[in-house]
Every structure is written in structure tokens, then in C-alpha cells.
Design a protein around this motif. Structure first.
Motif, PDB file in Angstrom:
ATOM      1  N   TYR A  77       5.593   6.542   0.985  1.00 10.12           N
ATOM      2  CA  TYR A  77       6.442   5.320   0.615  1.00 10.12           C
ATOM      3  C   TYR A  77       5.583   4.132   0.650  1.00 10.12           C
ATOM      4  N   ARG A  78       6.279   3.108   0.180  1.00 12.58           N
ATOM      5  CA  ARG A  78       5.436   1.718   0.118  1.00 12.58           C
ATOM      6  C   ARG A  78       5.518   0.858   1.257  1.00 12.58           C
ATOM      7  N   LYS A  79       4.495   0.519   1.715  1.00 10.50           N
ATOM      8  CA  LYS A  79       4.259  -0.456   2.831  1.00 10.50           C
ATOM      9  C   LYS A  79       4.056  -1.775   2.451  1.00 10.50           C
ATOM     10  N   VAL A  80       4.881  -2.650   2.758  1.00 11.00           N
ATOM     11  CA  VAL A  80       4.570  -3.956   2.195  1.00 11.00           C
ATOM     12  C   VAL A  80       3.638  -4.763   3.403  1.00 11.00           C
ATOM     13  N   ILE A  81       2.553  -5.361   2.880  1.00  9.68           N
ATOM     14  CA  ILE A  81       1.604  -6.080   3.806  1.00  9.68           C
ATOM     15  C   ILE A  81       2.035  -7.535   4.021  1.00  9.68           C
ATOM     16  N   SER A  82       2.633  -7.999   5.025  1.00  9.29           N
ATOM     17  CA  SER A  82       2.994  -9.375   5.306  1.00  9.29           C
ATOM     18  C   SER A  82       1.776  -9.937   5.819  1.00  9.29           C
ATOM     19  N   VAL A 109       0.908  -1.227   0.136  1.00  9.45           N
ATOM     20  CA  VAL A 109       0.023  -0.144  -0.102  1.00  9.45           C
ATOM     21  C   VAL A 109       1.061   1.570  -0.061  1.00  9.45           C
ATOM     22  N   ARG A 110       0.335   2.266  -0.402  1.00  6.43           N
ATOM     23  CA  ARG A 110       1.134   3.728  -0.317  1.00  6.43           C
ATOM     24  C   ARG A 110       0.619   4.362   0.916  1.00  6.43           C
ATOM     25  N   VAL A 111       1.600   4.596   1.437  1.00  6.24           N
ATOM     26  CA  VAL A 111       1.306   5.497   2.849  1.00  6.24           C
ATOM     27  C   VAL A 111       1.953   6.722   2.709  1.00  6.24           C
ATOM     28  N   THR A 112       1.321   7.876   2.867  1.00  3.01           N
ATOM     29  CA  THR A 112       1.459   9.312   2.806  1.00  3.01           C
ATOM     30  C   THR A 112       1.394   9.842   4.334  1.00  3.01           C
ATOM     31  N   CYS A 113       2.464  10.480   4.803  1.00  3.19           N
ATOM     32  CA  CYS A 113       2.665  10.732   6.117  1.00  3.19           C
ATOM     33  C   CYS A 113       1.972  12.328   5.858  1.00  3.19           C
ATOM     34  N   ALA A 114       1.300  12.559   7.066  1.00  2.00           N
ATOM     35  CA  ALA A 114       0.006  13.709   6.930  1.00  2.00           C
ATOM     36  C   ALA A 114       1.076  14.899   7.312  1.00  2.00           C
ATOM     37  N   LEU A 115       2.141  14.615   8.052  1.00  2.00           N
ATOM     38  CA  LEU A 115       2.946  15.710   8.740  1.00  2.00           C
ATOM     39  C   LEU A 115       3.857  16.335   7.615  1.00  2.00           C
TER      40      LEU A 115
END
Ligand SMILES: [Zn+2]
Length: 98
Positions: free
Chosen positions: A85-90, A74-80
């Protein structure tokens, strides 16, 4: 022992409704990890922004976008800071259910 405390703190931070309290718990967890030279589990490391080091709560302090079906990232965007960055779901990840 230290690792157990870290996991409890992070789990608590994820459930915490107050963003300030959540990040305080998350930073405490990081402090414990550093003091005891414990390596944070991958699932937990994913919860900290790689750029500004802020604690990220998926769906709250970050925008999460699931890629095309079939992908395990998934793509995670920091709100701050806006860092994406990409987060791999294991499959072994149990933190996403918390
Ligand atoms: Zn950030």
C-alpha cells in the motif's frame, strides 16, 4: 493519557530490535486505543498492515520504496502477507525519525 501511552508504546516498538517484542508493544497500544476509544493518530495507523493487521517497521518488516522524486508517498510492502500500500509522508510526521 491513553493517547500518551499509545505514543510511548509505538515509539518503543519502533526502536525495539526484537520483532516479537515490537509487535507485542504495538498490539498493546492498539488494545489501549480500543479500550479508551481513542482514535490512533494517522502516523501510527500507517504502521499497521491494513490486511493482516501486523505491526510494520519500515525498513525491517516491510519493504519501503520511494516513488519518483517529488512524490510524498512511499510504497510499503508487508513482509508477512505481501500486501502493498501507499504511505503518504506528511510534513508533520515525526515518527519516521524515531
Ligand atoms: Zn500484512
Amino acid at each position: 493519557m491513553a493517547r500518551e501511552r499509545i505514543e510511548i508504546l509505538v515509539a518503543g516498538a519502533l526502536k525495539e530490535q526484537d520483532a516479537a517484542l515490537a509487535s507485542r508493544r504495538a498490539h498493546l497500544a492498539k488494545k489501549i486505543a480500543m479500550r479508551h476509544r481513542v482514535r490512533m493518530p494517522y502516523e501510527i495507523r500507517q504502521l499497521y498492515c491494513k490486511k493482516c493487521k501486523a505491526f510494520i517497521v519500515p525498513g525491517r518488516t516491510a519493504r519501503v520504496r520511494v516513488g519518483r522524486s517529488g512524490t510524498k508517498a512511499v510504497r510499503v510492502t508487508c513482509a508477512l502477507c505481501g500486501h502493498t500500500y501507499r504511505k503518504v509522508i506528511s510534513k508533520s510526521s515525526h515518527y519516521k525519525d524515531l
